[in-house]
Design a protein around this motif. Structure first.
Motif, PDB file in Angstrom:
ATOM      1  N   GLY A  19       0.813  -1.208   0.000  1.00 33.49           N
ATOM      2  CA  GLY A  19       0.000   0.000   0.000  1.00 33.49           C
ATOM      3  C   GLY A  19       0.848   1.261   0.000  1.00 33.49           C
ATOM      4  N   THR A  20       0.212   2.367   0.288  1.00 30.46           N
ATOM      5  CA  THR A  20       0.859   3.672   0.286  1.00 30.46           C
ATOM      6  C   THR A  20       1.135   4.112   1.712  1.00 30.46           C
ATOM      7  OG1 THR A  20      -0.302   4.299  -1.745  1.00 30.46           O
ATOM      8  CG2 THR A  20       0.639   6.086  -0.422  1.00 30.46           C
ATOM      9  N   VAL A  21       2.386   4.455   1.982  1.00 29.67           N
ATOM     10  CA  VAL A  21       2.762   4.934   3.308  1.00 29.67           C
ATOM     11  C   VAL A  21       2.599   6.449   3.366  1.00 29.67           C
ATOM     12  CG1 VAL A  21       4.661   5.176   4.971  1.00 29.67           C
ATOM     13  CG2 VAL A  21       4.349   3.021   3.713  1.00 29.67           C
ATOM     14  N   ILE A  22       1.955   6.908   4.425  1.00 31.84           N
ATOM     15  CA  ILE A  22       1.747   8.338   4.644  1.00 31.84           C
ATOM     16  C   ILE A  22       2.413   8.717   5.958  1.00 31.84           C
ATOM     17  CG2 ILE A  22       0.034  10.136   5.065  1.00 31.84           C
ATOM     18  CD1 ILE A  22      -1.902   8.456   3.334  1.00 31.84           C
ATOM     19  N   ILE A  23       3.306   9.679   5.910  1.00 27.09           N
ATOM     20  CA  ILE A  23       3.966  10.138   7.121  1.00 27.09           C
ATOM     21  C   ILE A  23       2.974  10.970   7.924  1.00 27.09           C
ATOM     22  CG2 ILE A  23       5.906  11.425   8.088  1.00 27.09           C
ATOM     23  CD1 ILE A  23       6.641   8.855   6.576  1.00 27.09           C
ATOM     24  N   GLY A  24       2.730  10.525   9.153  1.00 25.22           N
ATOM     25  CA  GLY A  24       1.713  11.177   9.956  1.00 25.22           C
ATOM     26  C   GLY A  24       2.267  11.890  11.176  1.00 25.22           C
ATOM     27  N   LYS A  25       1.373  12.396  11.977  1.00 23.57           N
ATOM     28  CA  LYS A  25       1.736  13.096  13.200  1.00 23.57           C
ATOM     29  C   LYS A  25       1.831  12.098  14.355  1.00 23.57           C
ATOM     30  CE  LYS A  25      -0.439  17.443  11.767  1.00 23.57           C
ATOM     31  NZ  LYS A  25       0.852  18.147  11.618  1.00 23.57           N
ATOM     32  N   ARG A  26       2.424  12.528  15.443  1.00 21.07           N
ATOM     33  CA  ARG A  26       2.477  11.692  16.646  1.00 21.07           C
ATOM     34  C   ARG A  26       1.063  11.493  17.181  1.00 21.07           C
ATOM     35  NH1 ARG A  26       7.463  10.965  18.982  1.00 21.07           N
ATOM     36  NH2 ARG A  26       9.170  12.181  18.083  1.00 21.07           N
ATOM     37  N   TRP A  27       0.849  10.349  17.841  1.00 23.19           N
ATOM     38  CA  TRP A  27      -0.478  10.074  18.384  1.00 23.19           C
ATOM     39  C   TRP A  27      -0.864  11.119  19.422  1.00 23.19           C
ATOM     40  CZ3 TRP A  27      -1.622   7.247  14.672  1.00 23.19           C
ATOM     41  CH2 TRP A  27      -0.870   6.140  14.257  1.00 23.19           C
ATOM     42  N   SER A  28       0.102  11.718  20.087  1.00 21.07           N
ATOM     43  CA  SER A  28      -0.174  12.708  21.123  1.00 21.07           C
ATOM     44  C   SER A  28      -0.400  14.115  20.565  1.00 21.07           C
ATOM     45  CB  SER A  28       0.987  12.757  22.122  1.00 21.07           C
ATOM     46  OG  SER A  28       2.209  13.063  21.456  1.00 21.07           O
ATOM     47  N   ASP A  29      -0.188  14.297  19.289  1.00 17.80           N
ATOM     48  CA  ASP A  29      -0.348  15.619  18.677  1.00 17.80           C
ATOM     49  C   ASP A  29      -1.840  15.968  18.618  1.00 17.80           C
ATOM     50  OD1 ASP A  29      -0.556  17.818  16.851  1.00 17.80           O
ATOM     51  OD2 ASP A  29       1.362  17.257  15.957  1.00 17.80           O
ATOM     52  N   PRO A  30      -2.241  17.115  19.152  1.00 13.94           N
ATOM     53  CA  PRO A  30      -3.670  17.468  19.121  1.00 13.94           C
ATOM     54  C   PRO A  30      -4.228  17.649  17.717  1.00 13.94           C
ATOM     55  CG  PRO A  30      -2.337  19.322  19.897  1.00 13.94           C
ATOM     56  CD  PRO A  30      -1.432  18.125  19.863  1.00 13.94           C
ATOM     57  N   ASP A  31      -3.355  17.836  16.726  1.00 12.45           N
ATOM     58  CA  ASP A  31      -3.806  18.004  15.349  1.00 12.45           C
ATOM     59  C   ASP A  31      -3.930  16.686  14.590  1.00 12.45           C
ATOM     60  OD1 ASP A  31      -3.922  20.796  15.589  1.00 12.45           O
ATOM     61  OD2 ASP A  31      -1.792  21.002  15.094  1.00 12.45           O
ATOM     62  N   VAL A  32      -3.657  15.559  15.274  1.00 13.04           N
ATOM     63  CA  VAL A  32      -3.650  14.279  14.572  1.00 13.04           C
ATOM     64  C   VAL A  32      -5.025  13.934  14.005  1.00 13.04           C
ATOM     65  CG1 VAL A  32      -4.111  12.840  16.616  1.00 13.04           C
ATOM     66  CG2 VAL A  32      -2.821  11.880  14.687  1.00 13.04           C
TER      67      VAL A  32
END
Length: 331
Positions: free
Chosen positions: A57-70
């Motif tokens: 599949g396609t990997v998407i670089i995401g935010k930390r789980w603790s980031d309020p913008d996640v």
């Protein structure tokens, strides 16, 4: 599931922390085809790009789980890629996926229950207190002044069996900060089991409770396992899920004291475990259950077989210096 749900388009699935779950991604694609879809478009929300799931599949670089913008970040992906299903595969993503479903109801199907009970399961001290108050059998929890020194200390927020300490003396006990651990009686002569479960998100009906014996464990994750028929184990798993009100994919860990035959609850991971692929091979198609519910259908209860054994092994996904595209070695 309506006829409008069945089409030749691939269904969008977002894995949260699914970096190593290559086989499960393939099983999700197979489940999508069983439902009449052309397959599944797999996306995985990761901290780094070069992870094995890139071959499926396609990997998407995401935010930390603790980031309020996640949550907003995930929602942008859901809308951009027509995501129908979000599946968490690591501890930190379970609460995030449950909270996303609460903030954005109906946007994507999430096979988890309430955030509060799910996150409580990742604090071993809180979880043990919940189990005890619900009358579920667990090893005796140590309290200061108890004479027994055959103890095991588990980091209260740990996973994959990391940081566990066997304690046999008062000196060893005093060497740790007890606030950071769940400390219980150590049962050396034991057998450990994993139960792969699925409780309908919409009705709570328990559609699968497949018991497996852990034959080999490497780095805290099972490398060889076999499905077994044990009504006592299955009944305790079902009772636990019902009493706690858990929903979706759930992994229950138990042990049996071989000296007393007492069966006890160890911990619960309210998500799909890595070894669940064994239960799928045995007939409990949890990926199909998830996608069926996501499409508005009612999944059938699992009919599975005991005696199905898997042995897991390492495999390589290769990136070269010329291209960033992954290419799996021949299987």
């Amino acid at each position: 599931m309506t006829s409008n749900d069945i089409n030749k388009q691939a269904i969008g699935i977002l894995l949260l922390g699914g970096g190593k779950r290559v086989t499960m991604a393939r099983m999700l694609k197979a489940a999508a085809r069983k439902l009449g879809y052309a397959g599944a478009n797999i996306y995985s929300y990761e901290a780094t790009e070069r992870v094995p799931i890139a071959c499926e599949g396609t990997v998407i670089i995401g935010k930390r789980w603790s980031d309020p913008d996640v949550y907003d970040d995930i929602d942008e992906l859901v809308r951009a890629h027509d995501i129908r299903v979000i599946i968490p595969f690591v501890d930190g993503a379970v609460g995030v996926s449950a909270e996303y479903a609460r903030r954005y109801p109906g946007r994507a199907f999430v096979p988890t229950g309430e955030r509060e009970i799910a996150e409580a399961m990742f604090d071993k001290v809180k979880a043990a207190e919940i189990f005890a108050s619900a009358g579920l059998p667990i090893p005796r929890t140590y309290h200061a002044g108890d004479p027994c020194m055959r103890l095991i200390a588990k980091p209260r927020h740990g996973s994959a069996s990391k940081g566990i300490i066997a304690i046999s003396s008062l000196e060893a006990l005093n060497a740790i900060n007890a606030e950071d651990y769940l400390i219980q009686d150590r049962i050396d002569n034991r057998e450990e089991y994993t139960i792969d479960c699925y409780a309908s998100v919409t009705t709570g009906e328990i559609l699968a409770a497949v018991a497996r014996r852990r034959l080999e464990v490497v780095g805290g994750e099972v490398s060889r396992t076999i499905t077994i028929s044990d009504p006592e184990i299955e009944d305790l798993a079902r009772r636990t899920i019902t009493v706690l009100g858990l929903r979706g994919a759930i992994t229950v860990q138990m042990m049996r004291d071989l000296d007393t035959s007492r069966l006890m609850l160890m911990e619960i991971n309210p998500r799909l475990g890595g070894g669940a692929v064994c239960s799928v091979h045995a007939g409990a198609d949890i990926p199909l259950m998830i996608l069926t519910e996501a499409c508005g259908g009612r999944p059938a209860a699992a009919v599975w077989r005991a005696g199905v054994e898997i042995a897991r092994y390492m495999h390589e996904v290769v990136w070269d210096d010329v291209s960033s595209a992954p290419r799996p070695l021949l299987i």
